[in-house]
Scaffold this motif. Sequence first.
Motif, mmCIF file in Angstrom:
data_model
loop_
_atom_site.group_PDB
_atom_site.id
_atom_site.type_symbol
_atom_site.label_atom_id
_atom_site.label_comp_id
_atom_site.label_asym_id
_atom_site.label_seq_id
_atom_site.Cartn_x
_atom_site.Cartn_y
_atom_site.Cartn_z
ATOM 1 N N TRP A 69 0.827 -1.200 0.000
ATOM 2 C CA TRP A 69 0.000 0.000 0.000
ATOM 3 C C TRP A 69 0.872 1.265 0.000
ATOM 4 C CZ3 TRP A 69 0.441 3.645 3.830
ATOM 5 C CH2 TRP A 69 1.092 3.251 5.021
ATOM 6 N N ASP A 70 0.263 2.363 -0.425
ATOM 7 C CA ASP A 70 0.844 3.687 -0.243
ATOM 8 C C ASP A 70 -0.308 4.686 -0.172
ATOM 9 O OD1 ASP A 70 2.032 4.111 -3.681
ATOM 10 O OD2 ASP A 70 0.001 4.100 -2.893
ATOM 11 N N LEU A 71 0.022 5.947 0.006
ATOM 12 C CA LEU A 71 -0.991 6.991 0.047
ATOM 13 C C LEU A 71 -0.903 7.805 -1.233
ATOM 14 C CD1 LEU A 71 -0.773 8.026 3.798
ATOM 15 C CD2 LEU A 71 -2.650 6.839 2.673
ATOM 16 N N PHE A 72 -1.955 7.756 -2.030
ATOM 17 C CA PHE A 72 -1.978 8.459 -3.313
ATOM 18 C C PHE A 72 -1.994 9.964 -3.119
ATOM 19 C CE2 PHE A 72 -4.654 10.329 -6.727
ATOM 20 C CZ PHE A 72 -3.763 10.162 -7.776
ATOM 21 N N VAL A 73 -2.768 10.433 -2.156
ATOM 22 C CA VAL A 73 -2.808 11.860 -1.853
ATOM 23 C C VAL A 73 -3.222 12.034 -0.401
ATOM 24 C CG1 VAL A 73 -5.202 12.113 -2.663
ATOM 25 C CG2 VAL A 73 -3.732 14.127 -2.530
ATOM 26 N N ILE A 74 -2.613 13.016 0.244
ATOM 27 C CA ILE A 74 -3.050 13.453 1.567
ATOM 28 C C ILE A 74 -3.594 14.863 1.400
ATOM 29 C CG2 ILE A 74 -2.368 14.007 3.914
ATOM 30 C CD1 ILE A 74 -0.309 11.892 3.820
ATOM 31 N N ALA A 75 -4.891 15.030 1.643
ATOM 32 C CA ALA A 75 -5.505 16.342 1.502
ATOM 33 C C ALA A 75 -5.000 17.268 2.600
ATOM 34 C CB ALA A 75 -7.023 16.216 1.562
ATOM 35 N N GLY A 76 -5.048 18.561 2.317
ATOM 36 C CA GLY A 76 -4.579 19.533 3.291
ATOM 37 C C GLY A 76 -4.709 20.939 2.764
ATOM 38 N N ASN A 77 -4.191 21.872 3.537
ATOM 39 C CA ASN A 77 -4.275 23.283 3.169
ATOM 40 C C ASN A 77 -2.896 23.927 3.261
ATOM 41 O OD1 ASN A 77 -4.819 26.039 2.860
ATOM 42 N ND2 ASN A 77 -6.829 25.854 3.826
ATOM 43 N N PRO A 78 -2.176 24.004 2.134
ATOM 44 C CA PRO A 78 -0.824 24.576 2.153
ATOM 45 C C PRO A 78 -0.810 26.088 2.354
ATOM 46 C CG PRO A 78 -1.467 24.025 -0.092
ATOM 47 C CD PRO A 78 -2.539 23.480 0.806
ATOM 48 N N VAL B 40 -2.397 27.482 4.832
ATOM 49 C CA VAL B 40 -2.529 27.659 6.280
ATOM 50 C C VAL B 40 -1.432 26.927 7.029
ATOM 51 C CG1 VAL B 40 -4.035 27.211 8.281
ATOM 52 C CG2 VAL B 40 -5.033 27.977 6.118
ATOM 53 N N HIS B 41 -1.043 25.748 6.531
ATOM 54 C CA HIS B 41 -0.095 24.896 7.247
ATOM 55 C C HIS B 41 1.195 24.711 6.454
ATOM 56 C CE1 HIS B 41 -3.234 23.745 10.089
ATOM 57 N NE2 HIS B 41 -4.031 23.509 9.059
ATOM 58 N N SER B 42 2.262 24.421 7.181
ATOM 59 C CA SER B 42 3.544 24.101 6.542
ATOM 60 C C SER B 42 4.032 22.717 6.938
ATOM 61 C CB SER B 42 4.602 25.146 6.925
ATOM 62 O OG SER B 42 4.772 25.205 8.338
ATOM 63 N N ASP B 43 3.275 22.025 7.786
ATOM 64 C CA ASP B 43 3.645 20.669 8.203
ATOM 65 C C ASP B 43 2.808 19.655 7.421
ATOM 66 O OD1 ASP B 43 1.160 20.975 9.326
ATOM 67 O OD2 ASP B 43 1.839 20.837 11.406
ATOM 68 N N SER B 44 2.589 18.459 7.984
ATOM 69 C CA SER B 44 1.856 17.421 7.263
ATOM 70 C C SER B 44 0.419 17.824 6.963
ATOM 71 C CB SER B 44 1.860 16.126 8.067
ATOM 72 O OG SER B 44 1.094 16.262 9.254
ATOM 73 N N TYR B 45 -0.121 18.789 7.685
ATOM 74 C CA TYR B 45 -1.492 19.234 7.442
ATOM 75 C C TYR B 45 -1.595 20.134 6.212
ATOM 76 C CZ TYR B 45 -2.371 17.133 11.947
ATOM 77 O OH TYR B 45 -2.460 16.221 12.977
ATOM 78 N N ALA B 46 -0.457 20.433 5.601
ATOM 79 C CA ALA B 46 -0.473 21.130 4.309
ATOM 80 C C ALA B 46 -0.849 20.175 3.182
ATOM 81 C CB ALA B 46 0.896 21.749 4.029
ATOM 82 N N GLY B 47 -0.701 18.861 3.432
ATOM 83 C CA GLY B 47 -1.013 17.879 2.406
ATOM 84 C C GLY B 47 0.224 17.364 1.709
ATOM 85 N N SER B 48 0.032 16.409 0.828
ATOM 86 C CA SER B 48 1.132 15.819 0.074
ATOM 87 C C SER B 48 1.559 16.753 -1.058
ATOM 88 C CB SER B 48 0.725 14.443 -0.462
ATOM 89 O OG SER B 48 -0.540 14.490 -1.085
ATOM 90 N N LYS B 49 2.616 16.382 -1.757
ATOM 91 C CA LYS B 49 3.208 17.286 -2.750
ATOM 92 C C LYS B 49 2.313 17.528 -3.957
ATOM 93 C CE LYS B 49 7.999 16.305 -1.495
ATOM 94 N NZ LYS B 49 9.289 15.714 -1.935
ATOM 95 N N ASN B 50 1.329 16.666 -4.180
ATOM 96 C CA ASN B 50 0.416 16.914 -5.297
ATOM 97 C C ASN B 50 -0.787 17.759 -4.882
ATOM 98 O OD1 ASN B 50 -0.414 14.714 -3.751
ATOM 99 N ND2 ASN B 50 -1.047 13.458 -5.481
ATOM 100 N N ILE B 51 -0.736 18.344 -3.694
ATOM 101 C CA ILE B 51 -1.738 19.312 -3.235
ATOM 102 C C ILE B 51 -1.123 20.699 -3.270
ATOM 103 C CG2 ILE B 51 -3.068 20.134 -1.236
ATOM 104 C CD1 ILE B 51 -4.295 17.749 -2.641
ATOM 105 N N THR B 52 -1.827 21.635 -3.911
ATOM 106 C CA THR B 52 -1.358 23.016 -4.021
ATOM 107 C C THR B 52 -2.480 23.956 -3.600
ATOM 108 O OG1 THR B 52 -2.147 23.347 -6.289
ATOM 109 C CG2 THR B 52 0.030 22.320 -6.025
ATOM 110 N N ALA B 53 -2.167 25.237 -3.569
ATOM 111 C CA ALA B 53 -3.188 26.231 -3.247
ATOM 112 C C ALA B 53 -4.297 26.245 -4.281
ATOM 113 C CB ALA B 53 -2.544 27.616 -3.148
#
Length: 631
Positions: free
Chosen positions: A494-503, A505-518
């Motif tokens: 298994w792996d994680l395809f995407v972690i949703a987040g808000n880059p 507002v956050h700069s840590d893991s809560y910003a999301g994975s690298k395929n998440i942008t503003a």
Amino acid sequence: MPASIPDDISFDEFDEIRSPKMEATDIEKVSQTVLSRRSILGKGIAFGATAFVMGATGLSPVAARAESSRLKFEQVAANDLDTITVPKEFDWHIVSTWGDPLWSDSIPFNQTTRGTAASQELSVGDNNDGMALFQHEDKNILVSNNEYVNQSIIYGNRESRKPETEDDVNKAMAGHGMTVAEIALQDGKWGIVIDSPYNRRITANTPFEISGPARGHAMMKTAADPEGVLAVGTWNNCGNGRTPWGTYLSCEENFNGYFSSSDENYQPSADLKRYGVGNKDWGYAWATVEDRFDISKTPTEPNRFGYVVEFDPTTPNSPLKKRTALGRLKHENAELVVAGNGQVVVYLGDDERGEFLYKFVSSGKFTEGGNNKDLLDEGTLYVAKFSDDMSGKWLALTPETTGMSRAEICILTRRAASKVGATTMDRPEWVAVNPYKAEAFVALTNNKNRGKKPNAGGDETPVGGPNPRAENPYGQILRWRPANADHTSEAFEWDLFVIAGNPTVHSDSYAGSKNITAENMFNSPDGLAFDASGLLWIQTDGNYSNTKDFSGMGNNQMLLADPETGEIKRFLVGPKESEVTGFAWSADRKTVFVAIQHPGEKGNSHYPDGGTAVPRSTIIGITRKDGSAIS
């Protein structure tokens, strides 16, 4: 009347208020775990698609997208408008709306009264969710789930905004279940064919045969059904599935909120509590009309709900069956795939905080053109266990592994999964299987209790593995690949395809994975489906406040993702206070059908009619302006 669910909290939150779970005691340990997990996230564990592309092509994620993007549309910006927003290359139109007539003797929707039980029985149900389009001869038959009714809307013509009469209660019962409607194109737009012989309403009062291992078991018997073979009704139908033998699968989810007790001192059993059944319902007051919803009088009645149901929409009045072999849980969808050896595999998510991910493997094998009608009655149910080393195993739920009979496993599935030590998950929603390679995806929508509270059965919810963030507000999408490309295999990676987040507002893991942008950020992934080209559609049902941690995310939305590159683009934004859910495609792939559920659930929408109109759930059709196929 029983106390109701407040308008501003979710069903899960109501369950927690009624039956609070014990706080976890190892918070210090959890804090250390999440810090460790955040450091791992930065090293790539969460970026499965990105890592896959870099290993296969040597390109950076940005370069891979630039050179080979398959997402050929201009991304839609997040917004909080009270309408549908799609890319400029596309159009949308309404196919059906809550309360639309199905027959010529139906009563048109009344904006003042919001209908009666009689009118609702003959009309499209409320809050459409999962759906599928069936082609039969020259007909197109659309089947859609009607998950629940918005009490503040359906009863919005009186001050209480609650059911006050027997007809009120019966109207809600008729608004649940499923709507079957033939649809046809006219002037480029799809609409209901009035009086089609295929039109059908399936509601909380429709009989269902109980099939599979739980049929006839003592826990399924009631005074009204002493043999335990016939259940009345289906409700809170969420996601769906379909079979290669031409039937529709509808999934009962939050069935628990319709039961209550006339005896306030009644003590529900631990097994009822595990499924959220208690002395108070969500305000529907169904027990005031029928004793079967009163658990102090009929304590086994809730055991007859929480299943996947199956029927053939191309045969009018075809029998309906509850397939108990697929387990009793708060089902999202039922994603079916035929393995290489012919066995049928069905993936199933249990949508509650800290519950589990399952699969069913049939004993029999699918035969093209053969007698496959009872394939979902015999087989083995499995539950997933994930390891931090990116491996996993499907644990069989059998009498030998659980100490429970097969019938008990099917009725008390959560208890069985807890017994074998499955991994507690961040609310497993829809599962989607890639049609072109042996891999599957599940939306883990969110979990505010991750690392904070155990689940309803007392299983701990530690931070780690596929659930890498404490008090997870945004959710993630998990991918797994079965060993030897065989969906019947017990082992997987298994792996994680995407972690949703808000880059923003956050700069840590809560910003999301690298395929998440503003530009493409979202929260609470829910619906998932692959199209014919192998692209993954993502729908959301989350926080639309557009403030604080969710600033800039706007209304709920639908996105399109490339599973090979990890690229994600926003395709659609829904109206105010709605959920975007459900998928179906026309045979020529020129229309994608999408459900818009509960617009204005907090009173701030008049979609689709505008002005001061009652907000109503809809199914919409989306087409390209140039008339070409969508995918």
